[in-house]
Structure formats: structure tokens, C-alpha cells
Motif scaffolding. Structure first.
Motif, PDB file in Angstrom:
ATOM      1  N   ILE A 307      45.364  38.025  33.105  1.00  8.05           N
ATOM      2  CA  ILE A 307      44.819  39.374  32.948  1.00  8.05           C
ATOM      3  C   ILE A 307      43.395  39.308  32.395  1.00  8.05           C
ATOM      4  O   ILE A 307      42.486  39.997  32.885  1.00  8.05           O
ATOM      5  CB  ILE A 307      45.714  40.224  32.014  1.00  8.05           C
ATOM      6  CG1 ILE A 307      47.032  40.567  32.712  1.00  8.05           C
ATOM      7  CG2 ILE A 307      44.993  41.510  31.591  1.00  8.05           C
ATOM      8  CD1 ILE A 307      48.017  41.305  31.827  1.00  8.05           C
ATOM      9  N   GLN A 310      41.043  38.036  35.123  1.00 11.03           N
ATOM     10  CA  GLN A 310      40.853  39.039  36.180  1.00 11.03           C
ATOM     11  C   GLN A 310      39.856  40.104  35.714  1.00 11.03           C
ATOM     12  O   GLN A 310      38.965  40.513  36.470  1.00 11.03           O
ATOM     13  CB  GLN A 310      42.196  39.706  36.521  1.00 11.03           C
ATOM     14  CG  GLN A 310      43.166  38.805  37.252  1.00 11.03           C
ATOM     15  CD  GLN A 310      43.080  38.946  38.766  1.00 11.03           C
ATOM     16  OE1 GLN A 310      42.256  39.667  39.298  1.00 11.03           O
ATOM     17  NE2 GLN A 310      43.933  38.221  39.465  1.00 11.03           N
ATOM     18  N   LEU A 311      39.992  40.558  34.479  1.00  4.38           N
ATOM     19  CA  LEU A 311      39.062  41.560  33.962  1.00  4.38           C
ATOM     20  C   LEU A 311      37.657  40.967  33.804  1.00  4.38           C
ATOM     21  O   LEU A 311      36.655  41.662  34.003  1.00  4.38           O
ATOM     22  CB  LEU A 311      39.576  42.111  32.622  1.00  4.38           C
ATOM     23  CG  LEU A 311      40.891  42.903  32.713  1.00  4.38           C
ATOM     24  CD1 LEU A 311      41.350  43.344  31.329  1.00  4.38           C
ATOM     25  CD2 LEU A 311      40.739  44.113  33.640  1.00  4.38           C
ATOM     26  N   ALA A 314      36.040  41.126  37.054  1.00  9.71           N
ATOM     27  CA  ALA A 314      35.676  42.493  37.419  1.00  9.71           C
ATOM     28  C   ALA A 314      34.384  42.957  36.757  1.00  9.71           C
ATOM     29  O   ALA A 314      33.581  43.662  37.373  1.00  9.71           O
ATOM     30  CB  ALA A 314      36.820  43.448  37.074  1.00  9.71           C
ATOM     31  N   ASN A 383      34.729  45.946  42.095  1.00  5.30           N
ATOM     32  CA  ASN A 383      35.451  45.505  40.900  1.00  5.30           C
ATOM     33  C   ASN A 383      36.936  45.832  40.959  1.00  5.30           C
ATOM     34  O   ASN A 383      37.747  45.222  40.262  1.00  5.30           O
ATOM     35  CB  ASN A 383      34.860  46.163  39.644  1.00  5.30           C
ATOM     36  CG  ASN A 383      33.435  45.720  39.382  1.00  5.30           C
ATOM     37  OD1 ASN A 383      33.053  44.607  39.728  1.00  5.30           O
ATOM     38  ND2 ASN A 383      32.645  46.590  38.774  1.00  5.30           N
ATOM     39  N   TYR A 386      40.064  43.214  41.323  1.00  8.08           N
ATOM     40  CA  TYR A 386      40.451  42.446  40.145  1.00  8.08           C
ATOM     41  C   TYR A 386      41.190  43.304  39.121  1.00  8.08           C
ATOM     42  O   TYR A 386      42.080  42.822  38.420  1.00  8.08           O
ATOM     43  CB  TYR A 386      39.228  41.802  39.509  1.00  8.08           C
ATOM     44  CG  TYR A 386      38.537  40.812  40.412  1.00  8.08           C
ATOM     45  CD1 TYR A 386      39.205  39.687  40.874  1.00  8.08           C
ATOM     46  CD2 TYR A 386      37.224  41.006  40.810  1.00  8.08           C
ATOM     47  CE1 TYR A 386      38.577  38.769  41.704  1.00  8.08           C
ATOM     48  CE2 TYR A 386      36.577  40.099  41.640  1.00  8.08           C
ATOM     49  CZ  TYR A 386      37.261  38.983  42.093  1.00  8.08           C
ATOM     50  OH  TYR A 386      36.632  38.084  42.926  1.00  8.08           O
ATOM     51  N   VAL A 387      40.821  44.575  39.019  1.00 10.90           N
ATOM     52  CA  VAL A 387      41.544  45.486  38.123  1.00 10.90           C
ATOM     53  C   VAL A 387      42.980  45.643  38.600  1.00 10.90           C
ATOM     54  O   VAL A 387      43.932  45.625  37.799  1.00 10.90           O
ATOM     55  CB  VAL A 387      40.833  46.851  38.055  1.00 10.90           C
ATOM     56  CG1 VAL A 387      41.653  47.834  37.218  1.00 10.90           C
ATOM     57  CG2 VAL A 387      39.429  46.709  37.468  1.00 10.90           C
ATOM     58  N   ALA A 390      44.847  42.490  37.719  1.00 11.48           N
ATOM     59  CA  ALA A 390      45.246  42.490  36.310  1.00 11.48           C
ATOM     60  C   ALA A 390      46.451  43.400  36.091  1.00 11.48           C
ATOM     61  O   ALA A 390      47.377  43.063  35.334  1.00 11.48           O
ATOM     62  CB  ALA A 390      44.075  42.938  35.441  1.00 11.48           C
TER      63      ALA A 390
END
Length: 426
Positions: A307, A310-311, A314, A383, A386-387, A390
């Protein structure tokens, strides 16, 4: 008087494996190279075949969708013709369709040939895991309980080492795939496909010469067996948690090449570093952490780290994207080993059946992520993929928390391993 075991020498070390295991593992490395092979050349394919990123992402979607569905028939096939023949048929199909992919004139043809490649990959990958585990634990071609007169603890320890070896093959293959794709793709985007076909032909010869015919199981596997196996609470929990995890995994693998904005060499090097992290975490990190904190807690830890990365992908700049891509290989490597061991140990189904049911569900995440991620970037925001990745990891954590009681058998296996690894009392 018991026969002297010959499959795995005393100690069950990961490097102490029969030749047949190493031959299968080499072929597995090449098979997994095919997953990341196209990463560095995705922009080049899009440019040469006049395709959008979402159209090119279908190379992954068709590959993993067919792989997932074909998993349902792998056990049915191997239980009738034997593990060795199934491996060889799978390799032959991959060789044929990888070579055909290199001849594609349109993105539609390439997507279709990747689908055929996925069929061969399914036959090989599911059977390879069963063959490696069976041979290393003293069984024959995927016996779920190990060898006949080997103590059960040694069979389990051999299986654990074999799973780590299998995940090492996955990590090495995934890391070498982008590197090979970059080196060959820099000359021509078609060359990586021809190179994979040649390497898989080598794997075919190794399996044909070094792996002895594996005996057929006493009972033939029914077509419905993998689906029926998913009725087990532990296996279904593991599989559906892995589905959401794999969505995040393949968002990174399939979408990030378009975000990096680098040459084929640059993308290849970034994903080579990522693959090295996957391999190191799979082989060295996961076993240590599993013995210290348990398999389920390793899943929690790895999903939480994923997570974070991933953020980072982003919202960070170009340098942060490169760093987060490479470092995301650590939680992916931890999870690959933890989930594979969980799928093999949590239910009472034979390992080939459990593997088929588990892989059918989890590869759906790999099929959905590439196309959805690229479409979200094209239609909404770069972005957002990726959000969403997550968020999928958060959903996976939620599934683990809500259905934790179904994974209690894993805790007993972890305790068993801890006692086996403890030093003898003075």
C-alpha cells in the motif's frame, strides 16, 4: 527395513535437490521470464503497431485470462497423461505461440498469440509446482503427502524448500525477463519473442532428458475438482485475498512502463532491480519472517508495505516512482512465497488440485489489472491506477482479518516448522 531416501538429501536444504527438480526449475525460470518480457518493449509495441496503451495492455490480459481458465483443466490432464507429458505439452505450446507472437503484424494478432501462450503456460506452471514439490519431498510427481516411508515432517520440510525454490525461479524469471526484453527489444521488438521460444525449446529438451516419467495418480482428477476445492474456507480465503493482491502486483508490472517514460534499456533495468528484490525476498526474507511471526502476519506486513509503495507511485516524482517500483519487489516477493505455501498447506486437497483452484482465482487479478489500470489512466487520471491498487491491498487485508479463523491450519504448520528449526536441548 526402510529404503534410503534419494530425492532430497538429509537436511532438506534448498540447494540439495535432484537433477529433475533443477531441470524443471530452469524451465520455470524461462516460463516466468515470459511474464515480464514485454515490459520494456510495451511502448515500442504501441508505436510500431499503432496501438494505445490500453490496447497493448491486452497482451497481459489475454495471457492471464487464458492462464486462469486453463488452470481448471491442468489437474484433469496431468492425472491422465502424467506430469512429465503435461509439462512437455505446455512447453511445446509456449514455444509455438511465442514464435508466432514474433511474427505478428497487428496488435490483435499479438494479443491472440499471447492467449495461446497463456494456455501452454498454465499447463506448465501448475504442473511444475506439483512436480517440484513432489520430487523434493520424496514423492513422485506431485504426491500430496510426500514419500511413502519418509517421515511426514521431512516431507513437509522438503515441500517447503521446493516451494521456496519455485518462488526463486519465479523471482529470477521475472527479473531476467525485462532485462532480456530490453537487450533484444533494443534491436527489434520482435526479437524477445523469438528469444523466449528458443529458451523454452532448451527447457523442453532438459525436461525430456532429465525428468523421468512421473507415475499417474491412483485416482483421476475430475474437471470439477479445483472448483470443489475452493469450497474449503482456508483455500478460498487464500485465493480471493491473492486475487486482490495480484491486481496490485500487475498494476505495477503492466502499467508502470508507460509512466516511467524511459527507453527499453531504462525500463528493463528498473524492472530487473524490481525482480531481484522479488527473488531475494522470496528466498531469504519470507522463510525467516514466516518462522518468526507466522505466514498470515507476513501477508499482513507485505500487503501493508505494498500500500505504501503504491501510494508512492501515485504521488511521488520520477525518482520516487523508480525507487517505489524497485522496492515494491520486496513485499511482492514476501507475498508470493507466503501465498503459495498457504495454498499448498491450508486445505486437505491434493496439491495439484489446490494449486489449480488457487491459481484460477488469483490469476484473474493479473488479467483484470493491466487493462483496467491503463483505461483509468487514459480516461481519468494517471495516478488513479495506483490508488485503486492500494485499495485492493486494503481489501485483501480486510479479507484476511474477517476470515482469519479459516487460516488456523497455517498457524499450526508455522508452529511445527518453528519446533523443527529449534536447536536441540543440551
Amino acid at each position: 527395513m526402510h529404503a534410503k531416501p534419494s530425492a532430497t538429501p538429509k537436511g532438506g536444504g534448498i540447494l540439495r535437490q535432484p537433477t529433475s527438480v533443477w531441470a524443471t526449475a530452469f524451465a520455470a525460470v524461462v516460463a516466468f521470464m515470459g511474464i515480464g518480457l514485454v515490459d520494456p518493449i510495451l511502448p515500442a509495441i504501441a508505436a510500431n503497431l499503432d496501438a494505445s496503451p490500453s490496447q497493448v495492455s491486452l497482451l497481459f490480459t489475454s495471457y492471464f485470462l487464458i492462464t486462469a481458465v486453463a488452470m481448471l483443466v491442468t489437474g484433469w490432464v496431468s492425472s491422465r497423461i502424467g506430469g512429465r507429458r503435461t509439462l512437455l505439452i505446455g512447453l511445446a505450446i509456449v514455444v509455438a505461440f511465442a514464435a508466432l507472437a514474433g511474427t505478428s503484424g497487428t496488435v490483435g494478432q499479438l494479443v491472440g498469440f499471447r492467449a495461446g501462450w497463456g494456455l501452454g503456460n498454465a499447463l506448465f506452471v501448475a504442473t511444475a509446482l506439483a512436480v517440484i514439490v513432489g520430487a523434493a519431498s520424496g514423492g513422485a510427481g506431485g504426491d500430496p503427502e510426500g514419500a511413502g516411508d519418509r517421515p511426514p515432517s521431512k516431507g513437509k520440510r522438503g515441500a517447503e524448500s521446493a516451494i521456496i525454490l519455485y518462488e526463486a525461479a519465479l523471482g529470477i524469471g521475472i527479473s531476467l525477463g525485462p532485462l532480456a526484453g530490453a537487450l533484444l527489444g533494443d534491436m527489434n521488438w520482435r526479437f524477445p519473442f523469438f528469444g523466449t521460444a528458443a529458451l523454452m525449446a532448451v527447457g523442453f529438451l532438459l525436461i525430456a532428458t532429465l525428468l523421468k516419467p512421473t507415475p499417474k495418480p491412483a485416482e483421476k482428477t475430475r474437471l470439477s475438482a479445483p472448483i470443489r476445492a475452493l469450497a474449503h474456507g482456508g483455500l478460498s480465503t487464500t485465493a480471493f485475498t491473492a486475487l486482490f493482491y495480484n491486481y496490485a502486483f500487475f498494476t505495477i508490472l503492466a502499467f508502470t512502463p508507460f509512466v516511467l517514460g524511459m527507453s527499453a534499456h531504462g525500463i528493463g533495468l528498473v524492472f530487473f532491480g524490481w525482480g531481484v528484490m522479488v527473488a531475494l525476498a522470496s528466498v531469504f526474507g519470507a522463510p525467516v519472517l514466516q518462522r518468526r511471526i507466522g505466514t498470515v502476519r507476513v501477508m499482513y506486513l507485505a500487503l501493508g508495505l505494498l500500500i505504501v509503495f503504491q501510494l508512492g507511485l501515485a504521488f511521488l516524482g520520477h525518482g520516487g516512482i523508480i525507487a517505489c517500483t524497485v522496492l515494491s519487489g520486496i513485499p511482492i516477493g514476501l507475498n508470493n512465497t507466503a501465498f503459495t505455501e498457504a495454498a499448498m498447506e491450508v486445505s486437505d486437497s491434493p496439491r495439484p488440485v489446490a494449486s489449480a483452484g488457487y491459481n484460477f482465482v488469483r490469476w484473474m487479478g493479473g488479467a483484470l489489472a493491466p487493462y483496467i489500470a491503463t483505461r483509468l489512466a487514459e480516461e481519468v487520471d494517471a495516478n488513479l491506477p495506483y490508488v485503486v491498487g492500494a485499495a485492493c491491498c486494503a481489501v485483501a487485508i480486510g479479507i484476511l482479518a474477517v476470515r482469519r479463523r479459516h487460516l488456523e491450519p497455517l498457524e499450526r504448520v508455522d508452529i511445527d516448522h518453528t519446533f523443527q528449526d529449534a536447536p536441540a536441548a543440551a
